[in-house]
Design a protein around this motif. Structure first.
Motif, PDB file in Angstrom:
ATOM      1  N   PRO A 102       0.791  -1.419   0.032  1.00 28.15           N
ATOM      2  CA  PRO A 102      -0.092   0.159   0.030  1.00 28.15           C
ATOM      3  C   PRO A 102       0.870   1.190  -0.005  1.00 28.15           C
ATOM      4  O   PRO A 102       0.595   2.144  -0.508  1.00 28.15           O
ATOM      5  CB  PRO A 102      -0.767  -0.154   1.488  1.00 28.15           C
ATOM      6  CG  PRO A 102      -0.778  -1.340   1.802  1.00 28.15           C
ATOM      7  CD  PRO A 102       0.490  -2.193   1.265  1.00 28.15           C
ATOM      8  N   ASP A 103       1.977   1.075   0.496  1.00 35.02           N
ATOM      9  CA  ASP A 103       2.784   2.631   0.606  1.00 35.02           C
ATOM     10  C   ASP A 103       3.998   2.434  -0.552  1.00 35.02           C
ATOM     11  O   ASP A 103       4.981   3.221  -0.537  1.00 35.02           O
ATOM     12  CB  ASP A 103       3.670   2.605   2.016  1.00 35.02           C
ATOM     13  CG  ASP A 103       4.318   1.043   2.149  1.00 35.02           C
ATOM     14  OD1 ASP A 103       4.637   0.613   1.555  1.00 35.02           O
ATOM     15  OD2 ASP A 103       5.357   1.470   3.356  1.00 35.02           O
ATOM     16  N   PHE A 104       3.890   1.752  -1.618  1.00 32.02           N
ATOM     17  CA  PHE A 104       4.605   1.534  -2.621  1.00 32.02           C
ATOM     18  C   PHE A 104       5.049   2.908  -3.142  1.00 32.02           C
ATOM     19  O   PHE A 104       6.401   3.133  -3.595  1.00 32.02           O
ATOM     20  CB  PHE A 104       3.925   0.875  -3.740  1.00 32.02           C
ATOM     21  CG  PHE A 104       4.827   0.888  -5.179  1.00 32.02           C
ATOM     22  CD1 PHE A 104       6.088   0.146  -5.270  1.00 32.02           C
ATOM     23  CD2 PHE A 104       4.672   1.487  -6.107  1.00 32.02           C
ATOM     24  CE1 PHE A 104       6.693  -0.118  -6.159  1.00 32.02           C
ATOM     25  CE2 PHE A 104       5.086   1.572  -7.355  1.00 32.02           C
ATOM     26  CZ  PHE A 104       6.500   0.745  -7.313  1.00 32.02           C
TER      27      PHE A 104
END
Length: 89
Positions: A70-72
């Motif tokens: 999700p924090d890519f």
């Protein structure tokens, strides 16, 4: 490659545009020195999605990317580039 003075190019812009559309490259000069080139637009490239789907089908691939964190695309920490790498033992 054709060279044409800028004054003449100004007066013949439509004709020059037709020649460039036909694939010709024209160099526009000022005082005998090149100042710009009129060139045909490059063909747009990109991903061949149909070919990609065919490749997946032929090789029995259902999914290419199974998981993306999700924090890519979150910004990296400010000190990321100056922090030393952990030592490998």
């Amino acid at each position: 490659m054709v060279q044409i003075p800028i004054r003449e190019a100004k007066n013949k812009l439509t004709e020059l545009a037709r020649r460039v559309e036909a694939g010709e490259t024209i160099t526009v000069t000022r005082n005998g020195k090149p100042v710009m080139e009129l060139v045909p637009p490059k063909k747009k490239g990109g991903i061949n999605w149909e070919g990609f789907e065919n490749y997946k089908r032929e090789h029995g691939i259902k999914e290419i990317i199974g998981y993306v964190a999700p924090d890519f695309d979150d910004p990296l920490p400010e000190d990321f580039l100056i922090s030393p790498l952990p030592s490998v033992k």
